[in-house]
Motif scaffolding. Structure first.
Motif, short mmCIF file in Angstrom:
data_model
loop_
_atom_site.label_atom_id
_atom_site.label_comp_id
_atom_site.label_asym_id
_atom_site.label_seq_id
_atom_site.Cartn_x
_atom_site.Cartn_y
_atom_site.Cartn_z
N SER A 29 4.35 -10.14 10.12
CA SER A 29 3.19 -9.45 10.68
C SER A 29 2.25 -9.08 9.55
CB SER A 29 3.63 -8.19 11.41
OG SER A 29 4.08 -7.23 10.48
N ASP A 30 1.02 -8.73 9.88
CA ASP A 30 0.09 -8.27 8.85
C ASP A 30 0.69 -7.13 8.05
OD1 ASP A 30 -1.79 -10.09 9.55
OD2 ASP A 30 -3.13 -8.69 10.56
N PHE A 31 1.38 -6.25 8.76
CA PHE A 31 1.91 -5.10 8.04
C PHE A 31 3.09 -5.48 7.15
CE2 PHE A 31 4.27 -1.06 7.67
CZ PHE A 31 3.31 -0.40 6.94
N ASP A 32 3.90 -6.46 7.58
CA ASP A 32 4.95 -6.98 6.69
C ASP A 32 4.31 -7.48 5.40
OD1 ASP A 32 7.02 -6.54 8.48
OD2 ASP A 32 6.90 -8.55 9.34
N GLU A 55 1.46 -6.51 4.15
CA GLU A 55 1.01 -5.33 3.40
C GLU A 55 2.17 -4.77 2.58
OE1 GLU A 55 -1.38 -3.57 2.47
OE2 GLU A 55 -3.02 -3.54 3.90
N ALA A 56 3.35 -4.75 3.17
CA ALA A 56 4.51 -4.19 2.47
C ALA A 56 4.89 -5.07 1.29
CB ALA A 56 5.68 -4.01 3.43
N ARG A 59 2.83 -6.85 -0.43
CA ARG A 59 1.81 -6.55 -1.42
C ARG A 59 2.09 -5.20 -2.10
NH1 ARG A 59 -2.97 -3.85 -1.49
NH2 ARG A 59 -4.44 -4.63 -3.04
N ALA A 60 2.48 -4.21 -1.30
CA ALA A 60 2.75 -2.87 -1.86
C ALA A 60 3.89 -2.94 -2.88
CB ALA A 60 3.09 -1.89 -0.74
N ARG A 61 4.91 -3.72 -2.55
CA ARG A 61 6.01 -3.87 -3.52
C ARG A 61 5.49 -4.52 -4.79
NH1 ARG A 61 8.74 -6.10 1.04
NH2 ARG A 61 9.45 -4.29 2.25
N ILE A 65 2.43 -4.35 -5.96
CA ILE A 65 1.61 -3.35 -6.68
C ILE A 65 2.50 -2.43 -7.50
CG2 ILE A 65 0.17 -1.28 -6.34
CD1 ILE A 65 -1.55 -3.63 -5.87
#
Lengths: 415, 415
Positions: free
Chosen positions: B149-152, B154-155, B157-159, B161
């Motif tokens: 999902s888009d939010f997966d 995002e996660a 990407r967050a990792r 970052i």
């Protein structure tokens, strides 16, 4: 790079960047001539001990943002039509809203913080609460990150994304848990709330039942949700004699008028304004029978919802057909244990605020804006947690006596 | 929401979304009539064991992206002027570049993977390497995340970052470590490389000495950096007799021509094409004296840079005035220990690639595109790590004998 905080743009995006209940409550006040012109003074209160907001928030910037709110106006087309489509707002009220400009604010910076108040006819002052809280929150976190590099900010956001990811993963394991996002007033920032609600909407489509924020509801195709607030009962109480009967009359008139105006769909009561014991002792049987839900906003949630069930039962209503909406300082473990405790006895759905929209590694602020004076009288809110009480010590003592408030429960407001 | 992978847009953003050395090497080939029209076949090689790229990368999408690269064209104004401003490119070459269209590719999907080759005059085929690697990498990771999902995303990407944040925090503690970002060919995605280089540029302005990517160099005000590549020596070797003398002549002609064309500023030699022992035995004294740096791209970095120092010293050069550029599979602990080991003896600066631009929790691919045939002859690269050797077994054996290659060092290519 998505700015997770709205640097360089206004904090409050539009007149819809507010909670939906401000429109239902706003119309409630507007529609009753007894209420409309009552002079009400709202005051900002920082309940977070040890934090001097005046040191972090630049006065000039705060004024700019507050000034900006006074220029906002609902747009003729989309926004007006959206309200109209809800089927509960009168054309007279919509006409009033369209012309509405918020009354002036009063801001004074001092050594230990600032005082921020809003005074004027209730039908107009009622709208200040949410944008003002949005502004204070966002400027506070902007201030804390003043010396952060863009990449430091990215890292804060990344940590927030991963916390959010974990929350969503946990919620997926408890599909019976449903909730409405209630975090507008305590959000870290506008963009962050947008991110959170977007993720909930995408990942938990059957568990997220709505958001309190009108703008986000529209953006994400969600239901805009809300209940009546403490402030209605607080101000209405000032219009009645300072007696126990007067307090009961104020409460029950509110329940009566609200039901007449909005009916079953919006029939969520808030029992704790003067302590829930007072409500459960004095609220009429028809409310227990007909209203669909109570929101539990203070005190121990298990104890409070048990009172709710007992009240429904005592009045011959079937609690299994009713809904309890805990909304006080919720975190997931608490939500899981509440849902589990009441499973099959009363439906639960949660109003999830600060911990949803402000969990990026900074301590959240516990700030509120409440009516403090109406009709020249000091107002009081007690709640089931004496640490949340609002009012002068004398007024609190007087009201405690009138409602027979005997609550010992005191919990520092984390949120 | 920033897409950290370029879904819905082309992987290769512009003809400048490539490594700078492609232009210095491209002009080198173009400027020498002996080289320009040599028919060279480049082939894609997946060194990552156990990964069948054909299962993850959609053939149609891969063709679309490769076709798109053939439509890219340098723009007349900004891009041409940028190259002109470097002061090293002839108008004749720039005219050639402006008209350049990359030759066709050949792609065949099979059960165990795909073969991807590029054939044509060297002056044109040389440019395929970087965009093709960019495409394979990005489509591979897009493929792995197909059902996210888009939010997966995002996660993920967050990792990334937060890993990047930790790397930057570590690097700040070692201000003597400087590096050039070399990760274009192995990047997770275009947008992610942009993020990484932006963060380095902001957070480590005195430690980041440049980027190999021309587009990112321009975007972030950085120096576009690069050295000559193995392929120059590989193809030139095919033009000389298949003897030890022929191999020495090819190497030393390359060094001679490169120096004449680009001088001190671009004088970074690459000793390991046929094993660094061969280079250090046969490269002329004037290179040891005049060239500013060697890039160390295979073998144990401490051992290899010690050889470099010994070579400089043997030829009367002062190693403390020279630079060693380790660039092989670097991670921070290795960089710290290399810098520390050589501190005061030879300057070090790192070419940091895969671990910089592809560290988001997925295993990186070890993929390369190398010339495999020139002038009808099979090409060979040995390097100091026999696991990195390119060529048929027979060709490798033949060349090993010619250069007296006796390296036992073999290390699985993590990157």
């Amino acid at each position: 790079m998505l700015p997770f905080s709205s640097f360089g743009e206004s904090v409050v995006g539009s007149p819809f960047d507010t909670d939906f209940y401000k429109f239902t409550s706003g119309q409630f006040v507007f529609a009753h001539k007894e209420l409309r012109d009552v002079q009400v003074k709202y005051a900002f209160v920082n309940r977070t001990k040890g934090i001097n907001l005046a040191r972090v928030i630049d006065e000039h910037r705060l004024r700019e943002e507050l000034d900006e709110v006074r220029t906002l106006q609902l747009d003729e087309g989309h926004q007006m039509n959206y309200l109209r489509a809800q089927g509960i707002f009168s054309e007279e009220y919509l006409k009033f809203l369209k012309k509405l400009r918020l009354p002036p604010y009063s801001l004074e910076y001092g050594k230990n913080g600032f005082t921020l108040t809003f005074e004027g006819p209730w039908a107009k002052t009622i709208y200040w609460e949410i944008p003002a809280l949005e502004i204070v929150n966002e400027l506070y976190y902007c201030g804390l990150m003043k010396n952060y590099s863009d990449f430091d900010r990215e890292a804060v956001r990344a940590r927030g994304i991963l916390r959010l990811y974990d929350k969503i993963a946990t919620l997926k394991q408890f599909p019976k848990i449903t909730f409405v996002e209630f975090g507008t007033r305590r959000r870290f920032s506008r963009n962050w709330q947008e991110e959170v609600v977007g993720a909930f909407a995408e990942e938990l489509p059957t568990q997220l039942l709505g958001t309190s924020n009108v703008h986000l509801a529209i953006n994400h195709g969600l239901k805009a949700s809300g209940t009546y607030p403490h402030e209605l009962q607080m101000v209405m109480t000032s219009l009645y004699p300072e007696t126990t009967d007067g307090m009961v009359a104020a409460q029950n008139t509110l329940l009566d008028w609200w039901w007449k105006q909005y009916g079953y769909d919006y029939s969520v009561a808030l029992p704790d304004t003067y302590g829930s014991d007072f409500f459960y002792r004095t609220a009429p049987a028809w409310v227990a029978e007909l209203w669909k839900a109570n929101r539990q906003d203070s005190g121990d949630p298990i104890t409070e919802v048990e009172k709710d069930i007992a009240w429904r039962t005592r009045h011959g209503a079937d609690p299994t057909k009713k809904l309890a909406i805990p909304s006080d300082g919720l975190e997931l473990p608490k939500m899981i244990s509440i849902q589990n405790h009441f499973d099959g006895r009363i439906a639960t759905s949660f109003g999830w605020g600060t911990n949803a929209t402000n969990d990026l590694g900074f301590d959240p602020l516990s700030i509120v804006i409440k009516p403090v004076v109406a009709n020249g009288k000091g107002l009081v809110k007690l709640s089931n947690n004496i640490a949340k009480a609002i009012g002068t010590p004398e007024d609190i003592a007087r009201v405690r006596a009138l409602v027979g408030y005997d609550v010992k429960y005191s919990e520092t407001c984390k949120y």
